[in-house]
Design a protein around this motif. Structure first.
Motif, PDB file in Angstrom:
ATOM      1  N   ALA A  11       0.854  -1.197   0.000  1.00 41.68           N
ATOM      2  CA  ALA A  11       0.000   0.000   0.000  1.00 41.68           C
ATOM      3  C   ALA A  11       0.885   1.240   0.000  1.00 41.68           C
ATOM      4  N   SER A  12       0.308   2.368  -0.390  1.00 41.06           N
ATOM      5  CA  SER A  12       1.097   3.605  -0.416  1.00 41.06           C
ATOM      6  C   SER A  12       1.315   4.097   1.012  1.00 41.06           C
ATOM      7  N   ALA A  13       2.389   4.864   1.178  1.00 33.82           N
ATOM      8  CA  ALA A  13       2.685   5.402   2.513  1.00 33.82           C
ATOM      9  C   ALA A  13       1.526   6.257   3.007  1.00 33.82           C
ATOM     10  N   SER A  14       0.866   6.972   2.093  1.00 34.01           N
ATOM     11  CA  SER A  14      -0.221   7.852   2.547  1.00 34.01           C
ATOM     12  C   SER A  14      -1.432   7.017   2.991  1.00 34.01           C
ATOM     13  N   SER A  15      -1.713   5.900   2.311  1.00 36.47           N
ATOM     14  CA  SER A  15      -2.839   5.047   2.749  1.00 36.47           C
ATOM     15  C   SER A  15      -2.550   4.439   4.122  1.00 36.47           C
ATOM     16  N   ILE A  16      -1.292   4.043   4.321  1.00 42.21           N
ATOM     17  CA  ILE A  16      -0.915   3.445   5.615  1.00 42.21           C
ATOM     18  C   ILE A  16      -1.057   4.487   6.722  1.00 42.21           C
ATOM     19  N   ALA A  17      -0.553   5.695   6.449  1.00 44.11           N
ATOM     20  CA  ALA A  17      -0.626   6.758   7.464  1.00 44.11           C
ATOM     21  C   ALA A  17      -2.074   7.101   7.755  1.00 44.11           C
ATOM     22  N   ALA A  18      -2.907   7.118   6.712  1.00 43.81           N
ATOM     23  CA  ALA A  18      -4.323   7.461   6.918  1.00 43.81           C
ATOM     24  C   ALA A  18      -5.002   6.376   7.754  1.00 43.81           C
ATOM     25  N   MET A  19      -4.620   5.125   7.517  1.00 41.48           N
ATOM     26  CA  MET A  19      -5.271   4.049   8.283  1.00 41.48           C
ATOM     27  C   MET A  19      -4.899   4.112   9.765  1.00 41.48           C
ATOM     28  N   LEU A  20      -3.618   4.365  10.026  1.00 39.06           N
ATOM     29  CA  LEU A  20      -3.155   4.263  11.424  1.00 39.06           C
ATOM     30  C   LEU A  20      -3.315   5.562  12.208  1.00 39.06           C
ATOM     31  N   GLY A  21      -3.463   6.681  11.466  1.00 40.81           N
ATOM     32  CA  GLY A  21      -3.397   8.006  12.090  1.00 40.81           C
ATOM     33  C   GLY A  21      -4.221   8.173  13.355  1.00 40.81           C
ATOM     34  N   GLY A  22      -5.481   7.765  13.333  1.00 38.80           N
ATOM     35  CA  GLY A  22      -6.339   8.033  14.499  1.00 38.80           C
ATOM     36  C   GLY A  22      -6.481   6.844  15.429  1.00 38.80           C
TER      37      GLY A  22
END
Ligand SMILES: Cc1cc2nc3c(=O)[nH]c(=O)nc-3n(C[C@H](O)[C@H](O)[C@H](O)COP(=O)(O)OP(=O)(O)OC[C@H]3O[C@@H](n4cnc5c(N)ncnc54)[C@H](O)[C@@H]3O)c2cc1C
Length: 461
Positions: A11-22
């Motif tokens: 997955a893209s780094a941005s999708s990973i960050a969006a998933m884990l962010g909150g």
């Protein structure tokens, strides 16, 4: 070396960050189903049976002791809270196998594997009956399980009744699936923390006393079971302390904690679920050595766990070991490789737990102090169902009864201990490295793994 499907399609780094962010660093299950708080032990007490540990092992022991003899006084002493440890943070796959899969059991006890499988299935049936009998609210569903091949070399491991890629994807739609094997009867899914909470509720309804925040500091002759502020003179003692430091010296090198990581997403929308299918709601696991397991919850969240298995030198259970960003990022990426349909989904929780690893990858038993003390330990990540069988074994042993359980060679034999540090770290990390390499080399096992296989220490999921 080859690559795995998860590395070929990350997955893209941005999708990973969006998933884990909150996401909160906390087990979803115990947040979702907190139990009542109980007092700590204080002063002097007596009990016919004292159980140390308030996870599934200890709570099943308490319930079945009362079912066997309602007149018995039974006390459970839990160091922290009921079900806070592995019992409140696992995947909730309640499987029939007592031996961590037939292959592991068959390689060790070929002459009794059929009996072990029968006893395991009876144990699973009896858990379902107990849930129904006491009206336990635990989201119990006998869904069965789906094993999936996600690399070409895994397809042949699926066995004779394998489904092809198309049939597998018709059940659960992941582009990673190359084949699958469905077992319809040997697995139920459960809400792990609700199971711990309800076992404690039933135990108390039957008259068991449960104390929390009561770490047992010593087990003395008598037997006397001592906590910081109290002491219980016990008729018999059952040790259900799993991977925590043993109260018996002989067990201090018998289990090691290996950390396993999980993510829980927000509930899937109907549209997201429709893209995956999954009407049978089976528990799913892939067939790599380092495998993922995943499932739906009652409110259609996706639990996605496994893959990394991290041993920390010294072999302790520590809250700080939960916080391992790279493991959660890997899981988030692998989740989206498995289900690209879910791009944009958020995780609400991330957490880890200590797998109760023994060198034979399934539980072992024994007695001490002239038969007054029994233990049941080392389920190696497959204890949701097997802890009930283990509890029955402890009660048989404490009663001095020969039963079909205590006659088993599996029950009578103790596994090899782990070596002391630093050899434990060296050996466990070398094994982990080798298993990862095997996953990248079409399953081929190196010299170390073949050596371990030969002496009965090999692990093949
Ligand atoms: C992340 C993760 C996922 C898993 N997934 C699955 C799965 O899907 N299916 C499956 O079958 N298994 C799974 N497992 C394994 C399963 O959760 C365990 O095998 C099972 O919960 C063991 O139960 P237990 O009661 O023996 O141990 P625990 O739940 O660890 O309970 C032991 C208790 O003893 C207490 N204790 C220890 N020492 C003392 C002391 N001196 N005094 C007082 N109390 C003490 C501890 O505080 C603890 O509460 C998983 C485990 C983890 C960590």
């Amino acid at each position: 070396m080859g690559t795995t499907v998860f590395e070929r399609h990350p997955a893209s780094a941005s999708s990973i960050a969006a998933m884990l962010g909150g996401s909160a660093l906390s087990p979803f299950w115990t947040d979702d189903a907190p139990g009542p708080e109980r007092p700590a032990l204080a002063g002097s007490h007596r009990a016919d049976l004292v159980i140390v540990g308030g996870g599934y092992s200890g709570l099943w022991t308490a319930i079945m002791a009362k079912e066997r003899d309602p007149g018995l006084s039974v006390t459970v002493l839990e160091a922290r809270r009921v079900g806070w440890a592995a019992s409140g943070r696992n995947g909730g796959f309640c499987e029939a196998s007592l031996t961590h899969g037939r292959e592991n059991g068959e390689s060790r006890w070929p002459e009794e594997i059929d009996e072990l499988d029968r006893l395991g299935m009876e144990n699973l049936d009896q858990i379902g009956e107990t849930v129904a009998r006491y009206g336990m609210d635990v989201d119990w569903q006998r869904t069965g399980a789906l094993a999936v091949a996600v690399e070409p070399h895994q397809v042949e491991w699926l066995g004779e009744d394998a489904l092809d890629a198309e049939a597998t994807r018709a059940l659960v739609n992941s582009p990673t699936y190359l084949g699958g094997a469905l077992s319809e009867d040997d697995t139920a899914l459960v809400h792990p923390a609700k199971l711990a909470r309800e076992l404690a509720r039933v135990a108390e309804d039957l008259g068991v006393q449960i104390f929390e925040a009561s770490p047992v500091t010593s087990l003395e002759d008598g037997p006397l079971v001592r906590t910081r502020d109290g002491v219980v003179r016990a008729g018999k003692v059952a040790l259900a302390t799993n991977v925590f430091p043993s109260l018996l010296k002989r067990n201090s090198l018998m289990t090691v904690p290996v950390y396993d990581y999980s993510l829980m997403t927000e509930p899937l929308t109907d549209a997201q679920l429709a893209q995956i299918g999954w009407e049978g709601r089976q528990g799913v696991a892939d067939m790599a050595n380092q495998f993922h397991y995943y499932r739906l919850t009652a409110d259609n969240r996706l639990l996605f766990g496994g893959y990394d298995a991290i041993y920390h030198a010294g072999g302790r259970v520590r809250a700080k070991y939960q916080d391992r960003r790279e493991s959660y990022e890997k899981l988030a990426s692998h989740l989206l490789t498995t289900f690209p349909q879910l791009d944009g989904i958020r995780a609400t929780h991330r957490w880890a737990g200590a797998i109760d690893t023994s060198t034979r990858f399934c539980a072992f038993w024994g007695t001490a102090r002239g038969g007054d003390v029994a233990y049941s330990l080392g389920f190696t990540g497959l204890g949701v169902g097997a802890t009930r069988f283990g509890a029955n074994v402890m009660l048989d042993l404490l009663a001095g009864e020969e039963t079909e359980r205590t006659r088993l060679r599996m029950v009578r034999e103790r596994p090899l201990p782990f070596p002391p540090e630093p050899l434990a770290s060296l050996g466990i990390n070398a094994t982990r490295w080798s298993l990862d390499r095997a996953d990248h080399r079409e399953g081929r096992r190196n010299l170390l793994l073949r050596g371990l296989d030969a002496v009965g220490l090999g692990f093949d999921s």
